[in-house]
Design a protein around this motif. Structure first.
Motif, short mmCIF file in Angstrom:
data_model
loop_
_atom_site.label_atom_id
_atom_site.label_comp_id
_atom_site.label_asym_id
_atom_site.label_seq_id
_atom_site.Cartn_x
_atom_site.Cartn_y
_atom_site.Cartn_z
N LEU A 207 -82.14 24.42 -68.21
CA LEU A 207 -83.46 24.28 -66.81
C LEU A 207 -84.49 25.06 -66.67
CD1 LEU A 207 -82.19 19.86 -65.97
CD2 LEU A 207 -83.61 21.32 -68.60
N ASP A 208 -85.36 25.15 -66.34
CA ASP A 208 -86.24 25.43 -65.34
C ASP A 208 -86.40 25.72 -64.20
OD1 ASP A 208 -88.61 26.45 -63.81
OD2 ASP A 208 -90.00 26.55 -65.69
N LEU A 209 -85.01 26.32 -63.31
CA LEU A 209 -84.87 25.81 -62.22
C LEU A 209 -85.75 25.21 -61.05
CD1 LEU A 209 -81.70 27.42 -61.50
CD2 LEU A 209 -82.08 25.31 -63.01
N GLU A 210 -87.27 26.48 -61.45
CA GLU A 210 -88.06 26.13 -60.47
C GLU A 210 -89.15 24.67 -60.41
OE1 GLU A 210 -89.48 27.84 -58.11
OE2 GLU A 210 -88.54 29.91 -58.47
N LYS A 211 -88.81 24.68 -61.78
CA LYS A 211 -89.73 22.55 -62.12
C LYS A 211 -88.70 22.05 -61.71
CE LYS A 211 -92.44 22.57 -64.09
NZ LYS A 211 -94.43 22.13 -63.64
N VAL A 212 -87.36 21.60 -61.72
CA VAL A 212 -86.00 21.34 -60.91
C VAL A 212 -86.43 20.85 -60.10
CG1 VAL A 212 -83.52 20.91 -60.82
CG2 VAL A 212 -84.51 21.64 -63.34
N MET A 225 -82.21 18.69 -46.98
CA MET A 225 -80.38 19.31 -47.63
C MET A 225 -80.99 20.32 -49.31
SD MET A 225 -79.30 20.29 -45.53
CE MET A 225 -78.03 20.36 -43.71
N PHE A 226 -81.30 19.69 -49.94
CA PHE A 226 -81.75 19.82 -50.94
C PHE A 226 -83.07 20.80 -51.42
CE2 PHE A 226 -84.04 20.29 -55.55
CZ PHE A 226 -82.86 20.35 -55.66
N GLU A 227 -84.35 20.14 -50.61
CA GLU A 227 -85.28 20.25 -50.29
C GLU A 227 -85.59 21.85 -49.69
OE1 GLU A 227 -89.87 19.25 -48.82
OE2 GLU A 227 -88.35 17.55 -49.10
N ASN A 228 -84.44 21.62 -48.05
CA ASN A 228 -83.94 22.90 -47.65
C ASN A 228 -83.03 24.49 -48.21
OD1 ASN A 228 -82.46 24.50 -45.12
ND2 ASN A 228 -84.52 23.61 -44.14
N ARG A 229 -81.66 24.04 -49.17
CA ARG A 229 -81.56 24.53 -49.11
C ARG A 229 -81.26 25.71 -50.99
NH1 ARG A 229 -79.85 23.51 -44.62
NH2 ARG A 229 -77.86 24.29 -43.69
N ILE A 230 -81.86 24.85 -51.59
CA ILE A 230 -82.23 25.34 -52.75
C ILE A 230 -83.14 26.25 -53.14
CG2 ILE A 230 -82.63 24.66 -55.47
CD1 ILE A 230 -79.43 22.75 -53.91
N PRO A 231 -84.61 26.31 -52.23
CA PRO A 231 -84.51 28.25 -51.75
C PRO A 231 -83.59 29.00 -52.02
CG PRO A 231 -86.16 26.23 -50.82
CD PRO A 231 -85.00 25.00 -51.46
N HIS A 232 -82.76 28.92 -51.17
CA HIS A 232 -82.06 30.09 -51.00
C HIS A 232 -81.44 30.41 -52.60
CE1 HIS A 232 -80.98 28.81 -46.78
NE2 HIS A 232 -82.06 28.45 -47.63
N VAL A 233 -81.56 29.52 -53.75
CA VAL A 233 -80.44 29.50 -54.74
C VAL A 233 -81.65 30.07 -55.62
CG1 VAL A 233 -79.19 28.50 -56.81
CG2 VAL A 233 -79.06 27.90 -53.95
N LEU A 234 -82.53 29.62 -55.47
CA LEU A 234 -84.10 29.81 -56.37
C LEU A 234 -84.82 31.39 -56.69
CD1 LEU A 234 -86.40 26.78 -56.23
CD2 LEU A 234 -84.54 27.40 -58.39
N ALA A 235 -84.22 32.24 -55.11
CA ALA A 235 -84.40 33.58 -54.30
C ALA A 235 -82.74 34.38 -54.78
CB ALA A 235 -84.44 33.25 -53.39
N GLY A 236 -82.31 33.48 -55.30
CA GLY A 236 -81.18 34.24 -54.67
C GLY A 236 -80.51 35.31 -53.97
N ASP A 237 -81.07 34.79 -52.88
CA ASP A 237 -80.94 35.20 -51.48
C ASP A 237 -79.72 34.51 -50.69
OD1 ASP A 237 -80.79 36.26 -48.97
OD2 ASP A 237 -83.07 36.58 -48.44
N TYR A 238 -78.52 34.96 -50.74
CA TYR A 238 -77.59 33.93 -49.54
C TYR A 238 -77.12 34.63 -47.91
CZ TYR A 238 -77.02 31.73 -54.12
OH TYR A 238 -77.13 31.96 -55.05
#
Length: 308
Positions: A207-212, A225-238
């Motif tokens: 799936l398109d993760l940005e659209k998810v 937490m989904f709203e706050n943490r998943i942008p880190h995953v989308l950016a590949g920045d940990y």
């Protein structure tokens, strides 16, 4: 020894621990007009604080006696106890009637023990765990879950007003604030694990993760937490804003508390195993959204990589 109940307008505060949260809290105290002493074992953190106009120390400062308010933002109960009662501890150096604001997440029983020991020295103890993240700490917009005597609250009030958007006064005994924080950490730890499991499951399905992210944050399955943490995953920045090992610690405390009460906590127990696996895989000091990377390693799912 009885604790003095006299309260004056504080001029000097100290912050022990200038990490992502403590640094912002120290700056918030400075903005409120206090002279701030900042201590951290990291010379880089101290230098950064000095560059902002604070007085910095890489050890526990002898000057701690100048402070009417001391805010401790260390990692855990053991470090808090060392700050207070270790070989270089500040308990005997603080001025009578000063207040120690303890913001580390810990077992409520330990908070009660530390409070009793410190107040026997004539120092107020405010059990005051925090929530909100580094960005809110820097803005003085934390949520503080506090408990302690009326005198402790009165002595701490200028700092609480400077550091927090919301201060919940949860009772007159230390340990109540810690207990509320552990309920928060149970939910936060489970929600992060669920968010990372879900986004990586979406990646596994192509799936398109940005659209998810767009769809879920507008739907019933969303969480803070989904709203706050998943942008880190989308950016590949940990880059660690809140590390995996924090939840290894906190969910471990929850297991200990639940075991002593003979209370089942199966969801947080399962989440703890995921954090342990991520830590064991070398991600303990990385951002807690790294649980998504663990799921990807286990499943072969492809997650976004950090842009060069």
């Amino acid at each position: 020894m009885s604790v003095s109940h006299s309260v004056s307008t504080p001029r000097v505060a100290a912050v022990i621990g200038l990490g992502s949260m403590g640094f912002g809290m120290a700056l918030s105290l400075k903005r409120a007009g206090l002279e701030v002493l900042g201590a951290d074992v990291s010379p880089e953190a101290v230098a950064r604080f000095v560059s902002e106009g604070g007085r910095g120390f890489t050890n526990l400062p002898a000057e701690i006696g100048e402070a009417e308010i001391v805010v401790s933002v260390v990692v855990n109960a053991a470090q808090t106890e060392t700050v207070l009662f270790g070989p270089e501890g500040i308990a005997t150096k603080m001025r009578p009637g000063a207040v120690f604001i303890s913001s580390a997440t810990m077992d409520p029983a330990i908070a009660r023990r530390l409070s009793a020991r410190l107040e026997a020295n004539g120092i107020h103890y405010l059990d005051a765990p925090i929530s909100g993240g580094a960005a809110r700490a820097a803005k003085g917009e934390l949520t503080i879950m506090a408990s302690g005597t009326h005198a402790a609250f009165a002595a701490a009030r200028p700092a609480l007003d400077a550091m927090a958007a919301k201060v919940y006064e949860l009772g007159d005994a230390a340990g109540l604030g810690a207990a509320f924080k552990m309920i928060n950490q149970l939910l936060a730890g489970v929600h992060i694990a669920a968010a990372c499991e879900a986004i990586t499951f979406a990646a596994k399905q192509g799936l398109d993760l940005e659209k998810v992210y767009e769809v879920i944050t507008a739907s019933a399955g969303n969480s803070w937490m989904f709203e706050n943490r998943i942008p880190h995953v989308l950016a590949g920045d940990y880059t660690p804003l809140s590390a995996v090992d924090i939840f290894v610690k906190d969910l471990g405390i929850i297991q200990d508390m639940a075991r002593s009460e003979r209370y089942p906590v199966p969801l947080s127990a399962a989440a703890l195993q995921v954090y342990l696996a991520a830590s064991g895989a070398g991600m303990g000091r990385d951002d807690d959204s790294s649980l998504a990377r663990l799921y990807a390693q286990l499943s072969g799912a492809q997650l976004p990589e950090k842009a060069e």
